[in-house]
Structure formats: C-alpha cells, structure tokens
Design an enzyme around this catalytic site. Structure first.
Site, short mmCIF file in Angstrom:
data_model
loop_
_atom_site.label_atom_id
_atom_site.label_comp_id
_atom_site.label_asym_id
_atom_site.label_seq_id
_atom_site.Cartn_x
_atom_site.Cartn_y
_atom_site.Cartn_z
N CYS A 1 19.78 38.01 42.45
CA CYS A 1 18.45 37.76 42.97
C CYS A 1 17.52 37.33 41.84
CB CYS A 1 17.79 38.96 43.65
SG CYS A 1 18.78 39.71 44.93
N ARG B 1 20.21 32.27 40.76
CA ARG B 1 20.54 33.70 40.78
C ARG B 1 20.89 34.21 42.18
NH1 ARG B 1 19.15 36.31 36.30
NH2 ARG B 1 19.14 38.25 37.45
N TRP C 1 20.28 37.25 46.75
CA TRP C 1 21.73 37.21 46.90
C TRP C 1 22.08 38.57 47.50
CZ3 TRP C 1 26.08 39.87 45.14
CH2 TRP C 1 27.30 39.21 45.30
N ASN D 1 15.49 43.18 42.29
CA ASN D 1 16.80 42.63 41.95
C ASN D 1 17.64 43.80 41.46
OD1 ASN D 1 19.00 41.30 40.82
ND2 ASN D 1 17.90 40.80 38.93
N GLY D 2 18.72 44.10 42.19
CA GLY D 2 19.56 45.22 41.78
C GLY D 2 20.06 45.98 42.99
N GLU E 1 40.85 27.14 34.70
CA GLU E 1 39.45 26.74 34.79
C GLU E 1 39.28 25.55 35.75
OE1 GLU E 1 36.70 27.92 34.21
OE2 GLU E 1 35.30 26.27 34.00
N LYS F 1 37.00 25.62 39.11
CA LYS F 1 35.92 24.65 39.35
C LYS F 1 36.08 24.04 40.73
CE LYS F 1 33.64 25.53 37.09
NZ LYS F 1 33.61 26.40 35.93
N GLU G 1 35.44 26.70 43.64
CA GLU G 1 34.09 27.26 43.82
C GLU G 1 33.09 26.24 44.34
OE1 GLU G 1 32.09 28.77 40.30
OE2 GLU G 1 33.11 27.30 39.07
N HIS H 1 59.16 29.76 39.14
CA HIS H 1 59.30 31.17 39.55
C HIS H 1 58.55 31.45 40.85
CE1 HIS H 1 61.32 32.09 35.81
NE2 HIS H 1 60.37 31.41 35.19
N LYS I 1 24.46 32.52 40.09
CA LYS I 1 24.73 32.19 38.69
C LYS I 1 24.98 33.41 37.83
CE LYS I 1 25.08 29.26 35.30
NZ LYS I 1 26.36 28.53 35.26
C1 F6R Z 1 32.33 29.83 37.31
C2 F6R Z 1 31.30 30.72 36.83
C3 F6R Z 1 31.57 32.17 36.82
C4 F6R Z 1 31.03 32.80 35.54
C5 F6R Z 1 31.17 34.33 35.59
C6 F6R Z 1 30.73 34.98 34.31
O1 F6R Z 1 31.95 28.50 37.20
O2 F6R Z 1 30.24 30.29 36.45
O3 F6R Z 1 32.92 32.44 36.99
O4 F6R Z 1 31.73 32.28 34.46
O5 F6R Z 1 30.41 34.82 36.65
O6 F6R Z 1 29.39 34.71 34.04
P1 F6R Z 1 28.78 34.91 32.61
O7 F6R Z 1 29.44 33.94 31.71
O8 F6R Z 1 27.32 34.61 32.78
O9 F6R Z 1 29.05 36.32 32.21
#
Ligand code: F6R
Length: 615
Positions: free
Chosen positions: A2, A27, A75, A101-102, A488, A492, A495, A511, A610
């Site tokens: 949030c 957020r 969120w 937020n929390g 990765e 990408k 998500e 396997h 984020k």
């Molecule tokens: C994927 C992504 C998330 C963050 C994860 C950790 O694209 O952004 O998987 O990498 O939530 O976030 P941080 O790096 O902010 O601890």
C-alpha cells in the site's frame, strides 16, 4: 504494501495527494481513496480500482478545497478489494480518519472488545479496528489525538505506517511507523507524508525517514516532533537530503516504465560502478566493503538472502563469488531462511539483496542473522530504505527509482554491485590471477556499451513475441551463470503476461520437463558461446528432436545454434561471468512485448505490488 500520502500546509491538498498516489501505485493498486478536511468536515472518496478511478469519482464526492488531507492506494491484505475496504477508514464518530500500510495482527481480539463496547464496523479491515481503538482510547482517557494514537499503538501487534487526522485538532496530522516505511517531506510552512519520497520531490529535497517505533505530530507552522512510541522519549530526527529528481520518476517518452527502465540499463550500470571501478588503475573501491574487508575475507561462508528477482541476482552472485573468491556461498529465499532456524555462525557474512529495501521477509532474515551474530551487508537500490538502515554496511545499486513492478534494471545493477564485491575480495584474497582480475575489470567497464548493443535486439524480440504471444506455456533453459537468467526470464514472462513459464537448468530437462516438449511448446534456450556451450547445443538437439520451438539467445556470429533453432537473438560476446548482464536483456524485451500484445497492464500486473512489505 500500500502507498500512503498526506499533506499539511497552505496549498490545495487534493492535487498533491492524487499525484502522489499515482507515483506510489507501484506499491499496490487494487483500490484507492482520499480524505480532505475542508474546514468543516472530512470529505472523502474511495473506490475499488486505480487512482484514475478515484479521480473520476472524487470530483463529485469530495471538496477539493482544503489544505490538509490524506490518500491511500491499496494492496489488499484483510478484506477483498472493494469500495468499503478501501482507505481512509473512519472512527464511529466520523471525526477521526486513518490511512494505513501494514497489518494489525491482533485485530480480531481488539475488534471483539470494541464490539462489546458498542462499536460497529463496516469493513473487513484491520485498519478500521485501529481507528476505532484510537477513538476509544481518546474517549476513555480524555487524550489529545497524538497521545491517543500512541496509547493505541502500544496495544497493537503488527506492522504499520499510518497517518491519522482528528477533526478536533484540525491543524495537525499524526504519523507513525513500525515495519512499513514512512517519509516526511519538510517544506517551508508545509509538510508531506508518504511511503517514499517520490510524491513530494518537486516541493522539497529534505526529508525525515521515521525509524521503527517512532511517531510524529505534524503541524503546518511548527517543527516536526518525533518521539518513541513505547516510552515517549523525544528523538532528534535526521533530515536527509534527497537524491531523486522528478525526471527520474516520469516515463520520459516511453509507453511504460518497464520499457524505460529496460532502456536505462546502460546508463544505470555505469552509475552503479561510477567512482568504484577504475579499470585502468586496476582498482575497485566500495566504502562498505573497504571498511569491512577483513570480515569478508575471513568469512568461512557467505549467505545470500533475497526474494524474487533479487534472489535470482543472488544465484548469479553465488557462481561469481565461488569462482572468484573461493568462499562457499549459500543462497536462500528470505522467506524460508527466517522460518527454519538456520545455522548462522559468528564469522558468517550475510548479504541481503533488495531493490526496494523494504521486503518484509528479507528484513526479517536480516534481523535474525544479526541476532545470531552474522555481519550483514545490504545491497539495496532505495536510499535510506529499511534494509539499508538495518544492515551493518552496504552498497547501493544507484539504479534510480524502479517504478515498473517487474524488476529489470534492479537485476542488472545488483549483479554489477555483486560482481564488484567479488572482484574486490578476490584481489584481497589473491584468488584470481592478476591478468584475470584486470580482464574482468576491463570487461565490466565496457558492459554498458554491450548492454546498449543487446538492446538493439528490440525489433527481433518484438517479432518473436508476435509469434508466441498466445502460447499457454513456455520453458526457459540455461546452464551455469545463465541458469538463474532462465529463472529470471520465466519470472518476467509469467508476472507481466500471465503465461505459465518455468526456468530450468538445461541439463535437468531430461529428468522430467522434457515430457512437456512437443510442437506447441516454446523453449527459450540461453546459449552464449562462453560457458558449457557444447552441452547446451546437445540440449537444443534434444528439444529439436521432440519438435519443440526453439528461441535461442546466442553470442553474435554463432552458426551452430542458428542452424538448429527456430529463432535466434544475438547478444555481444563477453567473459562468461558477465554473460547474464547481456542475455537477460532480450528476455526482458520478449516478456515486455508479449505482455503488451496480450493487452496486459505491464507496469501494474494483477495481484502484484512493487514492494512486498507483508509476509
Ligand atoms: C519481479 C519482482 C519481485 C521482486 C521481489 C523482491 O520482477 O520485482 O520478484 O524482485 O519482490 O523485491 P525487492 O528486491 O524489493 O526486495
């Protein structure tokens, strides 16, 4: 998660709050709301949806005149995203409003007690319990709002960054933090409150970041007073000068933040090593490492904790550290680490990697490691973030604000920082030959140009995206340094495009996952010339003979894989350890274009946020 924004001053609060919420949507963005005090009443509007939905609704519902107010972008944690559960929430009298937020973990017993005392609730949220608890404390003990907030918070278990307004004290706002970030922007006769500094950077470059268990009362024409929530002691707050600028957080002509951030990589990688890497002189200097060199070189092992993309950067670092420094490395999801009673020895070094510096699991893993005597080194992007403050030392990635929810430039700059640390330690330990050390330094220095070259694959990535945009599944394969890149790439894609994707070490295919391969399965294979090339070619042949569709990321000029793959994307050559910085670029672009073609919200994918400040 949030985002919260507050304003106390002399300007119209509403436009500041709306603009601020848009910057904080990374957020969380499943609902939004705002409250403005217009001198008579608390006018508010809230809705399921994004800040633009709030905007269309708010003009009819709330007074736009008022120079004190607050806003929230959510969120959901407790209660589904809907209008009623959106913030702000109000006390039963309607006089006190809150944004939060929390998570209040003990909200259920508190709620029961309040219901017994006659309080009613309209939402399913823990936040509505908190605002009524504040009202009850205030009523019972006849307290001013600041004191009532403090007393109430001492009864609460959980995490919060809150902003509270009470109509009976119309010139002030009370803010507090525990576990969720809260910054106070200090202007002249005006103050801003936000989850990070982005909502107020055009108004002031001075900010106080509240520490855990601190609260402040903010009045338009008085200095901010910060206190400890527990024992009421006054704290002398540190006013930090902000490093962000407005341009950095705007899209700058790109359709999406994600694309802008992908294209920023050559520059931000340079920013990451600027002043630290001196290739010609054979020097790598990072203050956090220099000051603690012995702790690193004496370490019997290095633990790396992180989540998501940062965890993938940690996996790349594992290969780099072990190869360069011969120090054993263990990489673990922070969420697992914190809950499994890990063995942590006094001499251990724990590196926590986090773009936001606010990820709750990573923060908790750090605290655990500190308790057990490890030396904690943070690799964060957001300056002044909780993880950077909680670490004993650290190195910033200097990637600038990453707004797109999918991490791109954070990943490559994290790898850059971690590579520099490994090189510095290798030099100190003598585990790399002089010529290798110098070769790596030279290669790292020219990586930004090579990343720029890799970005030229945008058009071919887009063409390939058009062919596979409707695929229901996709497999990503890589070996060695490029196994984490496969993970990765898959992350990408899933998500932002919602296509199911999995990353595997190429050799693991036989396997199990090979059973999935048929003519409808796209398989992205990362096959640079440097590193297990022949083995990967064999894996490609195995896919080919089962009719899988092969998209190969290869080194420029490659002939062998070109002859086998359905599509190839060429990236420049570099030394093996640095290939992830190049091979990841077309994977970012591929996911981006597929998501755009599928009509997905690239910067704000569903269900995500984020910074993950809840467990
Ligand atoms: C994927 C992504 C998330 C963050 C994860 C950790 O694209 O952004 O998987 O990498 O939530 O976030 P941080 O790096 O902010 O601890």
């Amino acid at each position: 998660m949030c985002g919260i924004v507050g304003y106390v001053g002399y300007r119209e609060a509403y436009p500041i709050i709306i603009k601020g919420l848009k910057r904080l949507e990374y957020r969380g963005y499943d609902s939004a709301g705002a409250m403005i005090y217009d001198g008579e009443s608390l006018k508010h509007s809230k809705t399921k949806g994004k800040v633009t939905d709030l905007e269309s609704r708010a003009s009819a519902e709330i007074s736009l005149n008022g120079s004190i107010g607050m806003g929230h972008t959510r969120w959901a944690t407790h209660g589904v995203p809907n209008d009623v559960n959106s913030h702000p929430h109000f006390s039963n009298s309607g006089e006190i409003s809150i944004i939060h937020n929390g998570i209040i973990e003990n909200y259920e017993p508190l709620k029961k007690e309040l219901i017994n005392r006659g309080y009613t609730f309209t939402s399913d949220t823990d936040t509505e319990v908190l605002v009524n608890l504040i009202e009850e404390v205030q009523r019972k003990e006849n307290l001013k709002i600041g004191k009532a907030v403090q007393v109430a918070l001492n009864q609460v278990v959980g995490a919060y960054a809150i902003c509270v307004f009470d109509k009976k004290y119309p010139d002030q706002m009370v803010v507090a933090r525990l576990g969720s970030p809260l910054a106070i922007g200090i202007g002249k006769d005006e103050f801003f409150v936000a989850s990070d500094a982005s909502p107020f950077i055009e108004y002031t470059s001075n900010a106080i970041y509240l520490e855990d268990e601190e609260m402040a009362i903010i009045r338009k024409d008085k200095p901010v007073k910060v206190r400890k929530i527990k024992d009421d002691t006054l704290v002398d707050p540190y006013v930090q000068e902000l490093q962000m600028n407005l341009e950095q957080i705007e899209k700058g002509g790109y359709d999406h933040f994600m694309l802008k951030e992908i294209y920023e990589q050559p520059n931000v990688i340079k920013d990451t090593y600027r002043g630290r890497l001196h290739a010609n002189e054979g020097i790598i200097q990072m203050a956090g490492v220099e000051d603690n060199l012995e702790k690193f070189t004496n370490a019997e092992r290095i633990l790396i904790v992180a989540c998501g993309t940062s965890w993938h950067a940690g996996l790349v670092a594992e290969y780099i550290f072990e190869e360069f420094t011969r120090i054993p490395v263990e990489v673990e999801y922070a969420s697992e680490f914190r809950y499994r009673n890990p063995i942590i020895n006094k001499g251990d070094v724990l590196i926590a990697i986090s773009q936001s510096g606010e990820t709750a699991d990573t923060l908790a893993a750090i605290k655990l490691a500190k308790e057990k005597g490890a030396f904690v080194f943070g690799v964060c992007n957001v300056v002044g973030s909780s993880i950077s403050r909680e670490s004993h030392a650290g190195a910033y990635t200097h990637a600038g604000p990453e707004i797109g929810v999918a991490s791109t430039k954070a990943f490559t700059t994290q790898i850059t920082v971690l590579t520099m640390i490994a090189l510095r330690l290798a030099k100190a330990k003598g585990t790399l030959s002089n010529s290798d050390f110098h070769r790596y330094l030279q290669e790292l220095e020219v990586i930004p140009e090579k990343v720029a070259d890799a970005l030229l694959t945008n058009d071919v990535s887009k063409e390939i995206a058009a062919k596979f945009k409707d695929a229901p599944n996709c497999l990503y394969l890589g070996r060695g340094y490029n196994f984490p890149v496969a993970l990765e790439g898959a992350l990408k894609l899933k998500e932002i495009s919602y296509i199911h994707a999995e990353g595997y070490p190429a050799a693991e295919m036989k396997h199990g996952p090979i059973a999935l391969i048929d003519e409808s399965m796209p398989v992205v294979v990362i096959a640079p010339k440097q590193g297990h090339y022949d083995k990967v070619v064999s894996n490609i042949q195995e896919i080919k003979s089962r009719n899988g569709k092969i998209i190969a990321i290869v080194t420029k000029g490659d002939i062998q894989v070109r002859g086998l793959a359905d599509f190839v994307i060429e990236v420049p050559d570099t030394t093996e350890a640095l290939t992830p910085l190049l091979t990841t670029i077309p994977l970012q672009l591929l996911s981006y274009h597929i998501a755009v073609m599928r009509g997905c919200n690239v910067d704000q994918p569903r269900n995500l946020a984020k910074s993950v400040t809840v467990e």
